[in-house]
Design an enzyme around this catalytic site. Structure first.
Site, PDB file in Angstrom:
ATOM      1  CG  PHE B 121      -4.525  -1.520  -2.138  1.00 34.23           C
ATOM      2  CD1 PHE B 121      -5.645  -0.878  -2.623  1.00 34.23           C
ATOM      3  CD2 PHE B 121      -3.305  -1.300  -2.775  1.00 34.23           C
ATOM      4  CE1 PHE B 121      -5.557  -0.017  -3.717  1.00 34.23           C
ATOM      5  CE2 PHE B 121      -3.219  -0.445  -3.879  1.00 34.23           C
ATOM      6  CZ  PHE B 121      -4.350   0.192  -4.343  1.00 34.23           C
ATOM      7  CD  GLN B 234       4.858  -3.621  -7.380  1.00 33.32           C
ATOM      8  OE1 GLN B 234       4.579  -2.436  -7.263  1.00 33.32           O
ATOM      9  NE2 GLN B 234       4.704  -4.484  -6.404  1.00 33.32           N
ATOM     10  CG  HIS B 236       0.348  -2.095 -11.075  1.00 33.50           C
ATOM     11  ND1 HIS B 236      -0.896  -2.548 -11.445  1.00 33.50           N
ATOM     12  CD2 HIS B 236       0.166  -1.402  -9.925  1.00 33.50           C
ATOM     13  CE1 HIS B 236      -1.789  -2.131 -10.560  1.00 33.50           C
ATOM     14  NE2 HIS B 236      -1.171  -1.444  -9.624  1.00 33.50           N
ATOM     15  CG  LEU B 250      -1.373   2.291 -12.134  1.00 32.36           C
ATOM     16  CD1 LEU B 250      -0.597   0.996 -12.217  1.00 32.36           C
ATOM     17  CD2 LEU B 250      -0.870   3.135 -10.974  1.00 32.36           C
ATOM     18  CD  GLU B 253      -3.015  -3.804  -5.388  1.00 34.96           C
ATOM     19  OE1 GLU B 253      -1.947  -3.480  -5.933  1.00 34.96           O
ATOM     20  OE2 GLU B 253      -3.065  -4.400  -4.304  1.00 34.96           O
ATOM     21  NE  ARG B 309       0.381  -3.017  -6.540  1.00 35.28           N
ATOM     22  CZ  ARG B 309       0.617  -1.723  -6.396  1.00 35.28           C
ATOM     23  NH1 ARG B 309       1.842  -1.241  -6.536  1.00 35.28           N
ATOM     24  NH2 ARG B 309      -0.372  -0.902  -6.106  1.00 35.28           N
ATOM     25  CG  HIS B 380       3.685   0.387 -10.723  1.00 36.31           C
ATOM     26  ND1 HIS B 380       3.087   1.536 -11.198  1.00 36.31           N
ATOM     27  CD2 HIS B 380       3.340   0.297  -9.420  1.00 36.31           C
ATOM     28  CE1 HIS B 380       2.410   2.095 -10.209  1.00 36.31           C
ATOM     29  NE2 HIS B 380       2.563   1.381  -9.121  1.00 36.31           N
ATOM     30  NE  ARG B 415       5.666   0.123  -4.399  1.00 35.80           N
ATOM     31  CZ  ARG B 415       4.433   0.548  -4.700  1.00 35.80           C
ATOM     32  NH1 ARG B 415       3.518   0.666  -3.763  1.00 35.80           N
ATOM     33  NH2 ARG B 415       4.103   0.824  -5.947  1.00 35.80           N
TER      34      ARG B 415
END
Lengths: 246, 604
Positions: B121, B234, B236, B250, B253, B309, B380, B415
């Site tokens: 990730f 954030q 995304h 969404l 990722e 991100r 997000h 994050r």
């Protein structure tokens, strides 16, 4: 912009409701839930519907669209015929709260009665277990369930015969199967399945499998194997004989 | 009219996503009386939306991984504005929390030797995310839910908390309405845990559900808790952009973790064009090296699609602004291309990314095993939130705890994906544990019945507003305003305009009115949600105005670079004397030496 006539069930727990018609315009790509929200925002702010994720992951927006149990968030407008009025009704197997919202608390009570997961001792000193992917895949299918309760809604044992006190419904056979077939589980739920949970009532018409938005093969992969285990345990003459002397 | 039913608990948990459930379980297992209040039905909270996995340095796939690397990755991802003690606890305890889930019934994907499988990730040095296909959040919430219902916790479903009570300087309970009939409940509690999630409903393009109205942040703020880092929201990088009605949903990722690449309209892998210095030595030089990383070559470095991100989102915005976007204003995310590399890629993609496959098939009529997706940034997650003590999760208000997204500190300016689900279980457990401790040490407290009466009166006030405005109209305008002026790239003039507009919207919100009655009435609910959304929106805009630099998720068009002075500052949101939202700069706490050494060592 294309338009449609939505006939939405309006009513509450005190009075029998009726379908009310709302003309509405919609954009390309909209789903039924978008249209219901549009009506809510522009015409009827007190129109009740449940929703959370709007992506088919939480199982909140279950309803009957043109009589078929579906998730409103995963039903695209271009999948339904808008030349006729589109009916949106609440799930009919559960008591109505208001408009499209039903009281599904019965499901939560049922789940609580099913014996919980009871793992064997960890395989490694760090408290972890060893399992092969191929051994968990069957259980992972059942664990895809988003608890939308559409299978409960469509099941005739509940919908027509109202055997809510004797039959736990497809959702909870799937849940039981996910526990019984978990390689780590040591609990035994077969007697409950036969006696209190009424697995015998299911006559495998597969209506539940048809409506499952997660495409879980409820009948073939969960219910039938559980029925077989119950039969093997309680009705097989050889096993019976063996148990007598065991 | 403002009658209420009363309940008494040692610990009251508000919110039943991952953090709330974990806190409630922890508290109940110590034998105290626990109440759990949730805004939706049990098991429907926003945690179900999490897809990719939960980060824990178990080292099952790459044994070079350990808590120190996870700690350093988290701090680097957060641009060192994180609360380092939280990052330390999180990195150290995540693995144990994940193992515990398996004992409670979670069924993770497996490695060939039968352990929990971990995937790549963004921003994580090694494959670290325990996962179940791309529905890890569902697995987490269902496991906790099914376990929690056997712990003797009293659950109040579809209850929205509208006020917290405070007595003798400590929290003393909460006041709520039920969705079904609009009846009131008042909870007396020795300790309260907030686990209410984020603020995404204040933005127009969002992956967040209707619940994410900043309730916990606003409730805590109103009784004297402070918020920090509220400028860090954030976006995304990969949300759906088409069809319009599903924009914002969404796209995990995990698609990039499994080898998905980002391309512009010219077919160029633009992520190779801009690699931040902080990540230069961890990032692949060529597409070929990136692919080797995806398939587990330990010598290879991460493809640039797996940068953090904040950075990926900004690169996408840059491509779109430069006219190299996809037809519907995003860029292309391509996983289908892996057919060049592996046999039977179609089955592989469906196995690894089943929800993504269905999501695009059903909502966009697109087969991701054959065609690229169109994606763009979506609101997000909020890194900021309620300020808490790292070890106990207690807020500035004695007896009031916060965990999960509504609390702040762990993630700093940005994050890392996968650090949210692990955050929930690590700090949910801690919040539950310390809430019990507080309850036992501090004993009984009663809320003031007059306050409860006043809460009830405020809650029904919208019905008495004659000729009030439609609350949905105000909500839509708020979302548009925040998206346009406090969105991915910010600038001073627009932030100032946003703050002025917010003040006007707040006045309008105070005059919003529903139709109908108190029974399951979304119009009424929105009237009551609006003030919370306004509070968090104002905290976000004002914090963003103060941070005159670009760092992490906060990007300023008028201050493009990081400024050293802001590297050592967190923004704290407090209530001014006149009740308005005020932002003050507080210095970060210098890092413990042994932790600094880990950072320095990892930086090499």
């Amino acid at each position: 912009m294309p338009s449609a006539k939505f006939q939405i069930w309006r009513g509450d727990s005190h009075q029998s409701g009726e379908l009310q018609e709302y003309p509405v315009e919609f954009q390309e790509g909209m789903v039924v839930l978008d249209v219901v929200h549009k009506i809510q925002a522009e015409q009827q702010p007190d129109l009740a519907c449940r929703w959370n994720c709007k992506a088919g992951k939480c199982g909140s927006c279950s309803a009957e669209i043109n009589g078929k149990p579906r998730l409103m968030c995963m039903t695209r407008m271009d999948q339904i015929d808008v030349s006729e009025p589109v009916t949106i009704e609440p799930m009919r197997s559960f008591p109505l709260m208001k408009d499209l919202v039903t009281d599904v608390s019965w499901n939560y009570k049922i789940k609580q009665k099913i014996k919980p997961f009871k793992p064997r001792k960890p395989d490694a000193p760090d408290g972890s277990w060893r399992m092969q992917q191929e051994d968990v895949e069957r259980v992972q299918e059942f664990r895809k369930c988003i608890e939308c309760f559409l299978c409960q809604d469509v099941c005739h044992v509940l919908r027509e015969h109202h055997l809510h006190d004797e039959f736990i419904g497809p959702r909870f056979f799937v849940y039981t199967a996910s526990l019984e077939m978990n390689p780590l589980d040591t609990e035994d739920r077969l007697a409950d399945l036969k006696e209190e949970h009424g697995i015998g009532y299911c006559n495998i018409t597969k209506c539940c499998t048809d409506v499952c938005p997660e495409h879980i093969t409820i009948t073939d992969n969960a219910i039938i194997p559980l029925k077989e285990r119950v039969v093997d345990r309680f009705f097989d003459p050889l096993t019976k004989l063996f148990r007598m002397f065991a | 009219m403002s009658d209420y039913e009363s309940f008494d608990y040692d610990v009251l948990v508000i919110g039943a996503g991952g953090a709330g459930l974990r806190a409630a379980i922890e508290a109940a297992q110590s034998g105290v009386k626990v109440g759990l209040v949730c805004k939706s039905l049990l098991g429907k909270a926003h945690t179900v939306m999490a897809e990719g996995g939960m980060a824990a340095s178990m080292g099952n796939v790459d044994d070079r991984d350990n808590w120190k690397v996870h700690f350093a990755d988290t701090m680097r991802g957060g641009q060192y504005l994180n609360n380092w003690r939280m990052a330390e606890l999180h990195a150290k305890e995540a693995a144990e929390r994940v193992h515990e889930l398996e004992g409670w019934g979670a069924v993770f994907d497996r490695t060939p030797d039968g352990r929990i499988l971990q995937r790549n990730f963004g921003g994580h040095r090694y494959p670290r995310l325990a996962h179940v296909g791309d529905r890890t959040g569902l697995e987490l919430i269902r496991t906790l839910q099914d376990y929690a219902v056997h712990q003797g916790i009293e659950v109040h479903m579809e209850q929205t908390v509208v006020d917290l009570f405070k007595t003798d300087g400590r929290v003393s309970g909460a006041f709520s309405y039920d969705r079904e009939l609009g009846r009131f409940k008042a909870f007396n509690a020795k300790a309260v845990v907030l686990a209410t999630g984020g603020i995404g409903r204040s933005f127009a393009v969002t992956s967040n559900s209707w619940e994410y109205t900043g309730d916990g942040q606003a409730l805590a703020f109103r009784i004297g808790a402070s918020l920090i880092d509220m400028e860090f929201v954030q976006f995304h990088p990969t949300g759906m952009v088409w069809p319009l009605s599903v924009a914002g949903i969404l796209v995990t990722e995990g698609v990039r973790g499994e080898g998905g690449i980002l391309k512009n309209s010219e077919g160029r892998r633009f992520m190779f064009d801009d690699i931040p210095p902080l990540y230069k030595n961890q990032t692949a030089d060529t597409p070929e090296e990136g692919w080797r990383y995806v398939i587990g070559d330990k010598e290879a470095r991460r493809p640039p699609e797996l940068l953090t991100r904040d950075h990926v989102a900004r690169c996408i915005v840059r491509e779109v602004k430069a006219g190299r976007g996809s037809p519907h204003g995003g860029v292309f995310l391509d996983i289908a291309w892996i057919k060049e590399k592996i046999n039977d890629s179609e089955a592989h993609i469906k196995k690894k990314l089943p929800s993504m496959y269905h999501q695009f098939m059903q909502l966009a009529g697109l087969d991701i095993t054959k065609e690229p997706m169109e994606v763009g940034p979506t609101t997000h997650y909020v890194m900021g939130g309620i300020r808490v003590d790292a070890d106990s999760q207690m807020t500035d208000v004695p007896g009031l705890f916060a965990a999960g997204e509504c609390a702040a500190g762990l993630h700093g300016a940005n994050r890392l994906g996968g650090n949210s689900l692990s955050d929930l279980i690590v700090f949910g457990k801690r919040a539950g544990e310390y809430a019990v401790k507080f309850a036992k040490e501090n004993g009984d407290v009663r809320f003031d019945a007059q306050e409860a009466k006043a809460s009830g009166q405020r809650a029904v006030a919208p019905f008495e507003r004659v000729g009030g405005e439609n609350p949905f109209t105000i909500h839509h305008e708020l979302q548009k305003l925040m998206q346009e002026k406090v969105g991915i790239v910010r600038v001073e003039s627009e932030l100032q305009e946003a703050i002025e507009e917010l003040a006007k919207l707040r006045v309008r919100a105070e005059n919003s009115a529903p139709n109908g009655n108190r029974e399951y009435n979304p119009g009424w609910h929105t009237c009551l949600d609006l003030p919370n959304m306004m509070t968090v929106a104002e905290a976000c805009a004002k914090s963003a105005l103060e941070r005159k630099e670009s760092r992490g998720a906060h990007a300023r068009a008028d201050y493009l670079e990081k400024e050293p002075v802001f590297a050592k500052i967190n923004h704290q949101t407090v209530e001014a004397d006149d009740g308005s939202v005020k932002v003050v700069a507080i210095p970060t706490v210098p890092m413990r030496e042994d932790l600094q050494e880990i950072i320095d060592w990892q930086q090499k």
